[in-house]
Design a protein around this motif. Structure first.
Motif, PDB file in Angstrom:
ATOM      1  N   HIS A 185     -58.694  22.317  45.033  1.00 35.05           N
ATOM      2  CA  HIS A 185     -57.988  23.517  44.554  1.00 35.05           C
ATOM      3  C   HIS A 185     -56.738  23.192  43.759  1.00 35.05           C
ATOM      4  O   HIS A 185     -56.400  23.883  42.818  1.00 35.05           O
ATOM      5  N   SER A 186     -56.052  22.098  44.116  1.00 37.00           N
ATOM      6  CA  SER A 186     -54.796  21.799  43.422  1.00 37.00           C
ATOM      7  C   SER A 186     -55.029  21.416  41.958  1.00 37.00           C
ATOM      8  O   SER A 186     -54.133  21.459  41.136  1.00 37.00           O
ATOM      9  N   CYS A 193     -56.759  26.233  38.504  1.00 37.30           N
ATOM     10  CA  CYS A 193     -56.186  27.568  38.717  1.00 37.30           C
ATOM     11  C   CYS A 193     -57.326  28.550  38.931  1.00 37.30           C
ATOM     12  O   CYS A 193     -58.384  28.433  38.317  1.00 37.30           O
ATOM     13  N   SER A 194     -57.073  29.520  39.785  1.00 45.05           N
ATOM     14  CA  SER A 194     -58.078  30.542  40.011  1.00 45.05           C
ATOM     15  C   SER A 194     -57.390  31.893  40.024  1.00 45.05           C
ATOM     16  O   SER A 194     -56.249  31.992  40.462  1.00 45.05           O
ATOM     17  N   VAL A 195     -58.058  32.920  39.539  1.00 45.72           N
ATOM     18  CA  VAL A 195     -57.446  34.255  39.573  1.00 45.72           C
ATOM     19  C   VAL A 195     -57.766  34.957  40.892  1.00 45.72           C
ATOM     20  O   VAL A 195     -57.423  36.104  41.088  1.00 45.72           O
ATOM     21  N   GLN A 240     -52.736  36.243  43.210  1.00 47.04           N
ATOM     22  CA  GLN A 240     -52.221  34.999  42.609  1.00 47.04           C
ATOM     23  C   GLN A 240     -52.261  35.061  41.089  1.00 47.04           C
ATOM     24  O   GLN A 240     -51.761  34.172  40.411  1.00 47.04           O
ATOM     25  N   GLU A 283     -48.965  34.766  38.649  1.00 50.04           N
ATOM     26  CA  GLU A 283     -48.324  33.450  38.695  1.00 50.04           C
ATOM     27  C   GLU A 283     -49.161  32.405  37.954  1.00 50.04           C
ATOM     28  O   GLU A 283     -48.664  31.620  37.161  1.00 50.04           O
ATOM     29  N   GLN A 284     -50.472  32.449  38.199  1.00 52.58           N
ATOM     30  CA  GLN A 284     -51.359  31.451  37.593  1.00 52.58           C
ATOM     31  C   GLN A 284     -51.451  31.623  36.077  1.00 52.58           C
ATOM     32  O   GLN A 284     -51.388  30.669  35.323  1.00 52.58           O
ATOM     33  N   GLU A 298     -48.365  30.651  33.878  1.00 52.80           N
ATOM     34  CA  GLU A 298     -48.211  29.220  33.626  1.00 52.80           C
ATOM     35  C   GLU A 298     -49.219  28.757  32.581  1.00 52.80           C
ATOM     36  O   GLU A 298     -48.883  28.103  31.616  1.00 52.80           O
ATOM     37  N   ILE A 299     -50.451  29.186  32.764  1.00 53.77           N
ATOM     38  CA  ILE A 299     -51.514  28.640  31.915  1.00 53.77           C
ATOM     39  C   ILE A 299     -51.417  29.135  30.462  1.00 53.77           C
ATOM     40  O   ILE A 299     -51.716  28.399  29.527  1.00 53.77           O
ATOM     41  N   GLY A 326     -54.382  22.453  31.501  1.00 60.33           N
ATOM     42  CA  GLY A 326     -54.453  23.330  32.674  1.00 60.33           C
ATOM     43  C   GLY A 326     -55.853  23.923  32.699  1.00 60.33           C
ATOM     44  O   GLY A 326     -56.425  24.209  31.649  1.00 60.33           O
ATOM     45  N   LEU A 349     -58.561  26.772  34.168  1.00 55.82           N
ATOM     46  CA  LEU A 349     -58.755  28.073  34.815  1.00 55.82           C
ATOM     47  C   LEU A 349     -60.233  28.216  35.146  1.00 55.82           C
ATOM     48  O   LEU A 349     -61.080  28.226  34.252  1.00 55.82           O
TER      49      LEU A 349
END
Ligand SMILES: Cc1cc2nc3c(=O)[nH]c(=O)nc-3n(C[C@H](O)[C@H](O)[C@H](O)COP(=O)(O)OP(=O)(O)OC[C@H]3O[C@@H](n4cnc5c(N)ncnc54)[C@H](O)[C@@H]3O)c2cc1C
Length: 360
Positions: free
Chosen positions: A117-118, A121-123, A128, A131-132, A135-136, A228, A230
């Motif tokens: 997971h780290s 990124c997931s919506v 979340q 925030e995600q 950044e992306i 990054g 997604l």
């Protein structure tokens, strides 16, 4: 004694159950909503937020306010397991809630277990999202995995955000099939040319086999650089049902009947992405169905409490989708028909803002 109904997750159908309870209360029953966040974020407006058309408050519903107004108790927790025989719900922090009736509308997750997971990124879960995406969308070469409606929409919206602000770099999208593979060849070709025209680089028929800090490796041994990642590679069930030994399909979604009841337990109901209708196992996981299930779920909870025969839910044969493609334009899809214009986006904006008004 008052019965206790627990609603697990603030998905589309549960929002409607909560709202309807303020119009025609379910009766002598105490209702609890369990949700890991104070807010429910609405995915129909994710693309508009990403591009910069909406603010955070436009795309989220305040669950404390809504439940308070509608006579429902709010518990900020994440459910982890249910014991149907004991009629008890366990939460991640160890809290236990007994119930008489329970309903699940907790959506899905998207990252497959083989990836860490780290790295991704997931919506999902949807609180979340902001925030995600914040950044992306600022990063130089974000990579979207998954060429379904959500992947295409977000790739186009991130690209539109970058183009409007002259942020250098391009968005990339990798998909195991062609883009919008469940639509006709014509529609799939249309979205591909929209992606490419806006500046998105598209890799079709390639699967992600490994993820590294700044590149991915695909099934054809291609290395695609990214700043990054997604992940929108399609919904997978939350582990709660499998952990509770309930009947699930191959992706972990719990089987339910046409009356939106769990097969073995008539006091358990479910709606939205987290469940699969036994009679329609291939129905898409999509908000349009979850929305239509809301009033039936409410009606059936009412009938169950009053020992009346339950209604059956039948999904619509064709569903309307409008994908935001950037710059206030939308691609409207209805069966084989598709149409790309500003009017289509305006219609989407109207449908979405009207949906939000119901719960604000
Ligand atoms: C970018 C994007 C755009 C999309 N656009 C559209 C669109 O335009 N139209 C459309 O029809 N569909 C769209 N979809 C699909 C749509 O998001 C889902 O089908 C829909 O949200 C499913 O709704 P739901 O009611 O099942 O649950 P959700 O809306 O996913 O809500 C579930 C809720 O349950 C909570 N929850 C999760 N786990 C737990 C737990 N253990 N305990 C308690 N609560 C929990 C979550 O935090 C969340 O608040 C889109 C999806 C994405 C990713």
């Amino acid at each position: 004694m008052r019965l206790r109904l627990i609603l697990v997750g603030a998905g589309h159908a549960h929002l409607e159950v909560i709202r309807l309870n303020s119009v025609m209360p379910l009766g002598n029953i105490e209702i609890y909503l369990i949700s890991p966040s104070d807010y429910q974020y609405y995915s129909g407006m994710f693309s508009g937020y990403t591009e910069g058309l909406y603010d955070e408050d436009d795309i989220r519903i305040n669950l404390r306010e809504l439940t308070n107004k509608c006579g429902v108790n709010f518990i900020k927790k994440s459910a982890s397991r249910v014991f149907p025989e004991r009629k008890k719900l366990f939460c991640e922090d160890g809290a236990v809630y007994p119930f008489d009736l329970i309903s699940f509308d907790l959506g899905s997750k998207s990252i497959p277990p083989e990836f860490v997971h780290s790295q991704v990124c997931s919506v999902k879960p949807n609180f979340q999202f902001v925030e995600q995406i914040n950044e992306i969308r600022e990063s130089s070469t974000p990579l979207v995995v998954g060429g379904g409606a959500a992947g295409c929409e977000l790739a186009l919206s991130i690209q539109a955000y970058k183009n409007n602000r002259e942020i250098k770099g391009d968005v990339r999208i990798v998909t195991a099939d062609k883009v919008l593979s469940s639509s006709s060849n014509k529609t799939s070709g249309k979205i591909k040319s929209l992606l490419e025209r806006s500046g998105v680089q598209v890799w079709e028929n390639e699967r992600v086999s490994d993820i590294y800090d700044d590149y991915i490796e695909t099934s054809f041994n291609n290395h695609i650089h990214h700043s990054g990642l997604l992940w929108l590679g399609g919904p997978i069930g939350e582990p709660i049902f499998q952990l509770s030994n309930l009947a699930v399909d191959e992706k972990g979604f719990a089987f339910i009947t046409d009356a939106l009841q769990f097969e073995k337990y008539s006091f358990m109901f479910g709606a939205g992405d987290c469940v699969t209708l036994r009679s329609y196992p291939n129905l898409d996981k999509s908000g349009v169905y979850a929305v239509r299930q809301g009033p039936i779920l409410f009606e059936n909870l009412h009938r169950y409490i009053n020992n009346q025969p339950l209604q059956s839910y039948e999904p619509q044969k064709k569903a309307l989708y409008i994908l935001s493609t950037g710059g206030e334009k939308g691609l409207l899809l209805y069966g084989k028909f598709s149409h790309h214009s500003h009017q289509a986006w305006k219609l989407k904006n109207k449908i979405d803002t009207n949906f939000m008004k119901k719960y604000k």
